[in-house]
Design a protein around this motif. Structure first.
Motif, mmCIF file in Angstrom:
data_model
loop_
_atom_site.group_PDB
_atom_site.id
_atom_site.type_symbol
_atom_site.label_atom_id
_atom_site.label_comp_id
_atom_site.label_asym_id
_atom_site.label_seq_id
_atom_site.Cartn_x
_atom_site.Cartn_y
_atom_site.Cartn_z
ATOM 1 N N ARG A 29 0.841 -1.186 0.000
ATOM 2 C CA ARG A 29 0.000 0.000 0.000
ATOM 3 C C ARG A 29 0.879 1.239 0.000
ATOM 4 N NH1 ARG A 29 -3.547 -1.120 5.161
ATOM 5 N NH2 ARG A 29 -1.542 -1.866 5.846
ATOM 6 N N LEU A 30 0.443 2.249 -0.716
ATOM 7 C CA LEU A 30 1.137 3.527 -0.713
ATOM 8 C C LEU A 30 0.498 4.417 0.338
ATOM 9 C CD1 LEU A 30 1.382 4.210 -4.543
ATOM 10 C CD2 LEU A 30 3.159 3.311 -3.049
ATOM 11 N N SER A 31 1.303 5.223 0.982
ATOM 12 C CA SER A 31 0.749 6.156 1.960
ATOM 13 C C SER A 31 -0.119 7.183 1.244
ATOM 14 C CB SER A 31 1.875 6.860 2.726
ATOM 15 O OG SER A 31 2.575 7.732 1.866
ATOM 16 N N THR A 37 0.875 12.985 -3.773
ATOM 17 C CA THR A 37 2.032 13.546 -4.470
ATOM 18 C C THR A 37 2.108 13.018 -5.894
ATOM 19 O OG1 THR A 37 3.209 13.700 -2.370
ATOM 20 C CG2 THR A 37 4.535 13.852 -4.376
ATOM 21 N N TYR A 38 1.900 11.701 -6.077
ATOM 22 C CA TYR A 38 1.897 11.119 -7.414
ATOM 23 C C TYR A 38 0.819 11.762 -8.285
ATOM 24 C CZ TYR A 38 5.113 7.289 -6.301
ATOM 25 O OH TYR A 38 6.199 6.549 -5.972
ATOM 26 N N GLU A 85 12.763 9.354 -6.943
ATOM 27 C CA GLU A 85 13.093 9.528 -5.529
ATOM 28 C C GLU A 85 11.912 9.152 -4.641
ATOM 29 O OE1 GLU A 85 14.683 13.460 -4.945
ATOM 30 O OE2 GLU A 85 16.358 13.091 -6.312
ATOM 31 N N LEU A 86 10.712 9.499 -5.072
ATOM 32 C CA LEU A 86 9.525 9.119 -4.298
ATOM 33 C C LEU A 86 9.389 7.603 -4.222
ATOM 34 C CD1 LEU A 86 6.738 11.622 -5.368
ATOM 35 C CD2 LEU A 86 7.704 11.315 -3.107
ATOM 36 N N SER A 87 9.678 6.927 -5.323
ATOM 37 C CA SER A 87 9.596 5.473 -5.332
ATOM 38 C C SER A 87 10.579 4.872 -4.344
ATOM 39 C CB SER A 87 9.879 4.923 -6.725
ATOM 40 O OG SER A 87 8.884 5.335 -7.617
ATOM 41 N N ILE A 89 11.833 6.395 -1.650
ATOM 42 C CA ILE A 89 11.410 6.767 -0.298
ATOM 43 C C ILE A 89 10.231 5.910 0.129
ATOM 44 C CG2 ILE A 89 10.330 8.593 1.070
ATOM 45 C CD1 ILE A 89 12.004 10.590 -0.603
ATOM 46 N N GLU A 90 9.309 5.632 -0.782
ATOM 47 C CA GLU A 90 8.097 4.880 -0.444
ATOM 48 C C GLU A 90 8.418 3.511 0.123
ATOM 49 O OE1 GLU A 90 4.408 3.916 0.439
ATOM 50 O OE2 GLU A 90 5.020 5.883 -0.199
ATOM 51 N N THR A 91 9.501 2.898 -0.331
ATOM 52 C CA THR A 91 9.833 1.571 0.185
ATOM 53 C C THR A 91 10.207 1.620 1.657
ATOM 54 O OG1 THR A 91 12.136 1.770 -0.517
ATOM 55 C CG2 THR A 91 10.601 0.728 -2.065
ATOM 56 N N GLU A 92 10.571 2.802 2.152
ATOM 57 C CA GLU A 92 10.945 2.955 3.556
ATOM 58 C C GLU A 92 9.775 3.390 4.430
ATOM 59 O OE1 GLU A 92 14.085 5.796 3.381
ATOM 60 O OE2 GLU A 92 15.278 4.590 2.010
ATOM 61 N N ILE A 93 8.682 3.813 3.805
ATOM 62 C CA ILE A 93 7.538 4.323 4.558
ATOM 63 C C ILE A 93 6.659 3.170 5.014
ATOM 64 C CG2 ILE A 93 5.412 5.692 4.412
ATOM 65 C CD1 ILE A 93 6.842 7.535 2.498
ATOM 66 N N THR A 94 6.220 3.239 6.239
ATOM 67 C CA THR A 94 5.280 2.245 6.747
ATOM 68 C C THR A 94 3.938 2.915 6.965
ATOM 69 O OG1 THR A 94 5.772 2.705 9.054
ATOM 70 C CG2 THR A 94 7.138 1.041 7.959
ATOM 71 N N ASP A 95 2.936 2.120 7.256
ATOM 72 C CA ASP A 95 1.603 2.669 7.492
ATOM 73 C C ASP A 95 1.588 3.610 8.685
ATOM 74 O OD1 ASP A 95 -0.042 -0.405 6.584
ATOM 75 O OD2 ASP A 95 0.608 1.274 5.366
ATOM 76 N N ASP A 96 2.517 3.445 9.611
ATOM 77 C CA ASP A 96 2.572 4.335 10.771
ATOM 78 C C ASP A 96 2.921 5.756 10.367
ATOM 79 O OD1 ASP A 96 4.099 1.758 12.806
ATOM 80 O OD2 ASP A 96 1.987 2.177 12.380
#
Length: 109
Positions: A29-31, A37-38, A85-87, A89-96
Motif C-alpha cells: 500500500r502507498l501512503s 504527491t503522485y 526519488e519518491l519510489s 522513499i516509499e519503500t521505507e515508509i510504513t503505514d505508521d
C-alpha cells in the motif's frame, strides 16, 4: 473485517482470500501522502506535455513558442527524478507514517 481489509488492499474479497490461503503477498500500500504527491506530479506532467506540444507546434509553424524548449526538457527531467526519488522513499515508509491513519497498526501482510 475481511471486507475492509480487501478494500484497503485494493482487492476483491475472493482475491484477498486466495492470496491469504496460498500465502501470496498482498500488494504494498502507498501512503496517502505519496498517492497525493503522485497525483499532483501527473497533473503537472500533463500540463508540461500540453505546453510542450504547443511549443513544438509554434516552432514548426515559424511562430514564437510559448515556452523555452530547453526549460521544458529540464522540467520533464526534474519531474522524472522526483518520481524516482519518491519510489525509493516509499519503500521505507510504513503505514505508521500515514498522517491520516485511523490508528489501526495491525499488519495484515
Amino acid at each position: 473485517m475481511i471486507k475492509l481489509k480487501a478494500q484497503d488492499a485494493g482487492l476483491s474479497i475472493a482475491e484477498l482470500t486466495r492470496r491469504s490461503v496460498l500465502l501470496k503477498p498482498l500488494p504494498k500500500r502507498l501512503s496517502k501522502i505519496t498517492l497525493a504527491t503522485y497525483r499532483e506530479l501527473v497533473r503537472i506532467g500533463s500540463n508540461i506535455n500540453q505546453l510542450t506540444r504547443a511549443t513544438n507546434t509554434a516552432i514548426k509553424m515559424g511562430l514564437r513558442p510559448p515556452a523555452d524548449p530547453e526549460q521544458l526538457e529540464q522540467l520533464r527531467n526534474l519531474l522524472q527524478q522526483i518520481g524516482r526519488e519518491l519510489s525509493q522513499i516509499e519503500t521505507e515508509i510504513t503505514d505508521d507514517d500515514d498522517i491520516e491513519s485511523d490508528g489501526d497498526s495491525e499488519d495484515w501482510e
